[in-house]
Design a protein around this motif. Structure first.
Motif, PDB file in Angstrom:
ATOM      1  N   LEU A  70       8.622  -1.438   3.540  1.00 33.44           N
ATOM      2  CA  LEU A  70       8.137  -1.771   2.048  1.00 33.44           C
ATOM      3  C   LEU A  70       8.227  -3.290   1.936  1.00 33.44           C
ATOM      4  O   LEU A  70       8.684  -3.985   1.579  1.00 33.44           O
ATOM      5  CB  LEU A  70       8.195  -0.802   0.859  1.00 33.44           C
ATOM      6  CG  LEU A  70       6.797   0.316   0.851  1.00 33.44           C
ATOM      7  CD1 LEU A  70       7.415   1.146  -0.160  1.00 33.44           C
ATOM      8  CD2 LEU A  70       5.958  -0.060   0.919  1.00 33.44           C
ATOM      9  N   TYR A 124       1.414  -3.299   4.951  1.00 36.16           N
ATOM     10  CA  TYR A 124       0.540  -3.865   4.895  1.00 36.16           C
ATOM     11  C   TYR A 124       0.033  -3.838   2.893  1.00 36.16           C
ATOM     12  O   TYR A 124      -0.370  -4.259   2.635  1.00 36.16           O
ATOM     13  CB  TYR A 124      -0.942  -2.495   5.201  1.00 36.16           C
ATOM     14  CG  TYR A 124      -1.022  -1.377   4.238  1.00 36.16           C
ATOM     15  CD1 TYR A 124      -1.795  -1.834   3.261  1.00 36.16           C
ATOM     16  CD2 TYR A 124       0.063  -0.365   5.254  1.00 36.16           C
ATOM     17  CE1 TYR A 124      -2.136  -0.601   2.132  1.00 36.16           C
ATOM     18  CE2 TYR A 124      -0.596   0.788   4.242  1.00 36.16           C
ATOM     19  CZ  TYR A 124      -1.651   0.467   3.009  1.00 36.16           C
ATOM     20  OH  TYR A 124      -1.479   2.461   2.826  1.00 36.16           O
ATOM     21  N   ARG A 125       1.308  -2.862   2.586  1.00 35.96           N
ATOM     22  CA  ARG A 125       1.172  -2.970   1.234  1.00 35.96           C
ATOM     23  C   ARG A 125       1.759  -3.693   0.296  1.00 35.96           C
ATOM     24  O   ARG A 125       0.287  -4.202  -0.579  1.00 35.96           O
ATOM     25  CB  ARG A 125       2.282  -1.579   0.547  1.00 35.96           C
ATOM     26  CG  ARG A 125       1.197   0.062   1.156  1.00 35.96           C
ATOM     27  CD  ARG A 125       1.877   1.929   0.484  1.00 35.96           C
ATOM     28  NE  ARG A 125       1.952   1.112  -0.343  1.00 35.96           N
ATOM     29  CZ  ARG A 125       2.536   2.586  -1.116  1.00 35.96           C
ATOM     30  NH1 ARG A 125       3.577   3.218  -0.830  1.00 35.96           N
ATOM     31  NH2 ARG A 125       3.168   2.490  -3.171  1.00 35.96           N
ATOM     32  N   LYS A 157      -6.768   5.955   3.923  1.00 31.29           N
ATOM     33  CA  LYS A 157      -6.013   6.568   3.489  1.00 31.29           C
ATOM     34  C   LYS A 157      -6.954   8.003   3.881  1.00 31.29           C
ATOM     35  O   LYS A 157      -6.499   8.338   3.927  1.00 31.29           O
ATOM     36  CB  LYS A 157      -5.869   6.698   1.628  1.00 31.29           C
ATOM     37  CG  LYS A 157      -5.076   5.598   1.217  1.00 31.29           C
ATOM     38  CD  LYS A 157      -3.575   5.648   1.794  1.00 31.29           C
ATOM     39  CE  LYS A 157      -2.741   5.179   1.506  1.00 31.29           C
ATOM     40  NZ  LYS A 157      -1.208   5.605   1.928  1.00 31.29           N
ATOM     41  N   GLN A 215       3.916   0.539   6.590  1.00 34.38           N
ATOM     42  CA  GLN A 215       3.407   0.383   4.943  1.00 34.38           C
ATOM     43  C   GLN A 215       3.785  -1.100   4.261  1.00 34.38           C
ATOM     44  O   GLN A 215       4.050  -1.869   3.587  1.00 34.38           O
ATOM     45  CB  GLN A 215       5.004   0.634   4.717  1.00 34.38           C
ATOM     46  CG  GLN A 215       5.247   2.282   4.451  1.00 34.38           C
ATOM     47  CD  GLN A 215       3.759   2.788   3.443  1.00 34.38           C
ATOM     48  OE1 GLN A 215       3.714   2.252   2.116  1.00 34.38           O
ATOM     49  NE2 GLN A 215       3.427   3.984   3.682  1.00 34.38           N
ATOM     50  N   VAL A 265      -8.519  -0.252   2.191  1.00 40.63           N
ATOM     51  CA  VAL A 265      -7.399   0.917   1.787  1.00 40.63           C
ATOM     52  C   VAL A 265      -8.132   2.001   1.837  1.00 40.63           C
ATOM     53  O   VAL A 265      -7.023   2.923   2.029  1.00 40.63           O
ATOM     54  CB  VAL A 265      -6.593   0.237   0.785  1.00 40.63           C
ATOM     55  CG1 VAL A 265      -7.433   0.700  -0.446  1.00 40.63           C
ATOM     56  CG2 VAL A 265      -5.375   1.068   1.400  1.00 40.63           C
ATOM     57  N   MET A 322      -7.345   4.284  -3.329  1.00 38.22           N
ATOM     58  CA  MET A 322      -6.068   5.367  -1.964  1.00 38.22           C
ATOM     59  C   MET A 322      -5.865   6.635  -3.137  1.00 38.22           C
ATOM     60  O   MET A 322      -5.903   7.177  -2.158  1.00 38.22           O
ATOM     61  CB  MET A 322      -4.943   4.442  -2.887  1.00 38.22           C
ATOM     62  CG  MET A 322      -4.603   2.763  -2.542  1.00 38.22           C
ATOM     63  SD  MET A 322      -3.276   2.321  -3.064  1.00 38.22           S
ATOM     64  CE  MET A 322      -1.594   3.677  -1.792  1.00 38.22           C
ATOM     65  N   HIS A 328       7.841  -1.646  -4.756  1.00 41.09           N
ATOM     66  CA  HIS A 328       6.957  -0.699  -3.973  1.00 41.09           C
ATOM     67  C   HIS A 328       8.387  -0.293  -3.337  1.00 41.09           C
ATOM     68  O   HIS A 328       8.323   1.126  -3.008  1.00 41.09           O
ATOM     69  CB  HIS A 328       5.716  -1.404  -2.971  1.00 41.09           C
ATOM     70  CG  HIS A 328       4.857  -1.254  -3.391  1.00 41.09           C
ATOM     71  ND1 HIS A 328       3.819  -0.860  -2.998  1.00 41.09           N
ATOM     72  CD2 HIS A 328       3.638  -2.408  -4.303  1.00 41.09           C
ATOM     73  CE1 HIS A 328       2.656  -0.951  -3.641  1.00 41.09           C
ATOM     74  NE2 HIS A 328       2.803  -2.133  -4.305  1.00 41.09           N
ATOM     75  N   SER A 353      -0.991  -6.534   1.073  1.00 41.87           N
ATOM     76  CA  SER A 353      -2.175  -6.286   0.178  1.00 41.87           C
ATOM     77  C   SER A 353      -1.963  -6.617  -1.344  1.00 41.87           C
ATOM     78  O   SER A 353      -3.032  -7.104  -2.076  1.00 41.87           O
ATOM     79  CB  SER A 353      -2.690  -4.745   0.334  1.00 41.87           C
ATOM     80  OG  SER A 353      -2.978  -4.546   1.810  1.00 41.87           O
TER      81      SER A 353
END
Length: 428
Positions: free
Chosen positions: A72, A125-126, A33, A123, A29, A153, A358, A129
């Motif tokens: 998300l 992946y968020r 980022k 998004q 991450v 991040m 999220h 993760s």
């Protein structure tokens, strides 16, 4: 140094004893980022390189934000269905392709479509993760590991605009190539280091929801919505983000109206970033074992109070003190708020619980600036009083919506690696 079996929640012990996939997520991450250029430079690219109008560029950025919120939600479901590793890979490979496409598509409608897809797929992946961090981290260390994740991040996001500016000085195409390479780097990390979900666990995710049959679980997100206490927490996330974003939306307008230069606004924002990066882990070390509900309520007191403080007269001192207060709210409450979905979720719905949290934070981040600027134009500095009242609502929602259980309640982390390949922390 403590080992993974002594229950230590010290900063270094938590990082050192984390299994390889968790460390890989932190590195992945951070690298991803570092290449977070699109949202920062999209408007400039579309207006200076593509020749579109300011309105068209702003609309495209808004569509990117809407796609991110949708992504998300989809990402949470995808994580539950195919596993976090696969969700991260799909997200990063897709993001790389769509980001590169933005530089080459010829028409504005095509740009809008590709930007929306990049926002959504990027998004996925968020939630995946965050779900994997929860599954592989003992419950007493989850708040700390999320603080480390947030640090990774924040460091990457802070450096990205500087790297992006250097790339743009050479070529706009190089900017998009750089972001695509960062996404591909995270995809490689997922392929090499993240664990595959066993077939038996995939079947459990698809067929069971906290002991219920598929017919009873209401198709995933409906089951999340039937958890009324968690819905109150989701409203907490929305309010938190909506009023937090006023430091970017209303604060610069207020400081300008008071005759303060842009330099002062930049200094206040830099103060927040410096404190978050340097102090959040140390503060988390103190509060990580407090009940999650208590931490969230303290966070809302400081967030709403810090923003309401801006309504007082007093010049730059008021802005500095108010910023310190809501920054303290961020470093106290942030890691716990983002770790809580994993604490509250039934295991088969972990991705959806995380994804919905999220998404609500993302929705609040998107709508907050519009609401804040409208309120500023309507009532002036009283907008900060409204933020304080919204913080009070957040306190009530946290009280009724979050469990009294402490973040340090012991519960074994879920092992989703092949049985023949134990994690380092299990073999130590």
């Amino acid at each position: 140094m403590s080992t993974g079996t002594d229950g230590s929640t010290e900063i270094w012990a938590t990082i050192k004893d984390a299994p390889v996939p968790v460390k890989a997520l932190l590195v992945g991450v951070f690298v991803n980022k570092l290449g977070w250029f699109l949202q920062v430079f999209l408007v400039l690219f579309l207006t200076t390189s593509k020749g579109f109008t300011d309105v068209q560029a702003g609309t495209a950025l808004g569509i990117y934000g809407a796609g991110s919120v949708l992504g998300l939600i989809i990402g949470g479901s995808l994580s539950d269905k195919v596993g976090p590793r696969a969700a991260v890979m799909i997200s990063m490979f897709g993001m790389a392709a769509f980001v590169l496409a933005i530089a080459y598509v010829p028409s504005y409608p095509a740009v809008v479509v590709v930007v929306a897809l990049a926002g959504a797929v990027g998004q996925f992946y968020r939630p995946a993760s965050a779900a994997l961090l929860t599954e592989l981290t003992p419950k007493n260390r989850q708040v700390m590991i999320f603080a480390v994740y947030r640090l990774a991040m924040n460091l990457g996001t802070t450096a990205a605009p500087l790297i992006g500016a250097a790339l743009v000085a050479v070529s706009w195409n190089l900017l998009f190539i750089g972001e695509a390479l960062a996404a591909l780097a995270y995809a490689v990390v997922a392929i090499v280091a993240l664990p595959k979900r066993r077939p038996s666990e995939t079947a459990e995710v698809q067929d069971t929801v906290a002991g219920e049959t598929p017919a009873a679980n209401g198709g995933g997100y409906l089951a999340v919505l039937r958890d009324y206490k968690y819905v109150l927490f989701l409203l907490c996330m929305f309010i938190n983000a909506a009023i937090y974003m006023q430091y970017l939306a209303v604060l610069p307008l207020h400081m300008k109206a008071d005759g303060l230069s842009t330099w002062w606004f930049s200094a206040v924002v830099a103060l927040n970033g410096f404190i978050v990066i340097t102090c959040e882990l140390l503060v988390t070390k103190v509060v990580q074992n407090w009940p999650a509900r208590t931490v969230a309520m303290i966070g809302f007191v400081l967030l709403g109070g810090g923003l309401a403080f801006y309504a007082l007269p007093g010049g730059i001192a008021i802005f500095v003190i108010g910023t310190l207060l809501w920054t303290l709210a961020e470093i106290i409450g942030g890691p716990t708020m983002f770790a809580y979905p994993g604490m509250a979720a039934p295991k088969p719905l972990l991705g959806r619980y995380v994804g919905s949290a999220h998404a609500m934070f993302g929705l609040g981040s998107a709508l907050g600036p519009f609401l804040g600027v409208w309120a500023w134009n309507s009532v002036g500095t009283q907008v900060w009083v409204w933020c304080g009242l919204a913080g009070a609502v957040g306190i009530a929602l946290a009280y009724f919506g979050m469990s009294r259980a402490a973040a340090s309640d012991e519960e074994p982390a879920v092992d989703i690696t092949p049985a023949a390949e134990p994690l380092p922390s299990e073999s130590s």
